[in-house]
Scaffold this motif. Sequence first.
Motif, PDB file in Angstrom:
ATOM      1  N   GLY A 199       0.803  -1.224   0.000  1.00  0.00           N
ATOM      2  CA  GLY A 199       0.000   0.000   0.000  1.00  0.00           C
ATOM      3  C   GLY A 199       0.831   1.267   0.000  1.00  0.00           C
ATOM      4  O   GLY A 199       0.308   2.369  -0.133  1.00  0.00           O
ATOM      5  N   THR A 254      -5.300  -0.492   2.110  1.00  0.00           N
ATOM      6  CA  THR A 254      -4.906  -1.106   0.833  1.00  0.00           C
ATOM      7  C   THR A 254      -5.901  -0.765  -0.274  1.00  0.00           C
ATOM      8  O   THR A 254      -6.026  -1.492  -1.258  1.00  0.00           O
ATOM      9  CB  THR A 254      -4.790  -2.638   0.969  1.00  0.00           C
ATOM     10  N   LYS A 264      -7.524  -9.353   1.277  1.00  0.00           N
ATOM     11  CA  LYS A 264      -7.899  -8.409   2.340  1.00  0.00           C
ATOM     12  C   LYS A 264      -8.569  -9.208   3.457  1.00  0.00           C
ATOM     13  O   LYS A 264      -9.748  -9.037   3.748  1.00  0.00           O
ATOM     14  CB  LYS A 264      -8.816  -7.317   1.786  1.00  0.00           C
TER      15      LYS A 264
END
Length: 393
Positions: free
Chosen positions: A302, A346, A353
């Motif tokens: 990220g 993110t 995730k």
Amino acid sequence: MPYQELPLTTPNPILSWANHDLSPQEIAMAKNVASLPFVFKHISLMPDVHLGKGALVGSVIATKEAVIPAAVGVDIGCGMAAVKMPFTEAQLDGKLKKIRLDLEAAIPVGFEQNKNVERQVTNWQGWSDFKHLQSGVKNLETKAMKQMGSLGGGNHFLELCLDTDNQVWLMLHSGSRNIGNQLAMCHISTARELAKLAGERLPDPDLAYFVAGTEEFTSYWHDLQWAQHYASYNRDVMMSRFQSVVEKHLAGGKKTKPLLSVNCHHNYAEKEYHYGEEVYVTRKGAVRATQEDYGIIPGSMGAKSFIVKGKGNPQSYCSCSHGAGRLMSRSKAKKQFDLDDLIAQTQGIECRKDRGVLDEIPGAYKPIEQVMENQKDLVEIVATLKQVVCVKG
């Protein structure tokens, strides 16, 4: 920010490129290493420095006639590879999820290994030397073959990135897998036993070392170089598959020529010349950065990552940081953050995730921009990357 010499009373000075105060445990670890009689000149701490085992992660240790196996660590040859491809952002439209799924199918992660051994793996010249490795790994050749071309776990990753010109880059982080780990543990155990037999009073048992010219040193150095070559070639095998996946989606399967390729270790030891003398340089979480070297400094999932060119700074033993460095432990990250935090941090990235990667959340790492600011005298930035696909180990 140039380095500062830490105001500590140690036989060898400690030069630090970090702009944060070290914790008492980190200071103790740095002092332990700097007090060893065979340390050359000084210890260098990179801007991403943090606690390790025996020695700090983000430290560069030059030694005369000795090497510390636990300072190199158990993921021998861990490092990065990156390739700049002749593709642009526009060609990725609507294809990110398919690329991620194909990557996950092509490259085993975690404890997984390849079901079959491909020709690129069997062709590696290092297999002919396997019989000369430490006897404790003699039954692991088949496993080592099947693991070559696999990612591993923890903070290892595959990323599809874009630079500031919207050019596509492929990047990955991995090491020498189980075989490197087993070799390291065998030799670390031997070093500890030798220190015990000699009645040596070390500041930390993990600083047990081998002396050049001894049988144990020769055996370790041989196995270390072998594992470092394995790690580098492992990254090559994965990068070949990575390129094939991307070429399938962006070039109809047609082979393309990369515009730039980089493959560098950040957990390793080599014999080098510094200050006019031949020394053993251990980079524990640090990248070599001579004026000829390209390096890779990844941020967290990220965050930005950087392709750099070394400046050959002698005070750092021609080294730079290997990443952002952890701000908190994995267990603390899991307690402090939840799934909503992961999703938010993110955003815009095609990746898992779920709770399985919560310990790798960007908030668990130091800000990469600050790390880069602290090492302007070590490297120049060649490309700034932002990931759009991430596969975690």
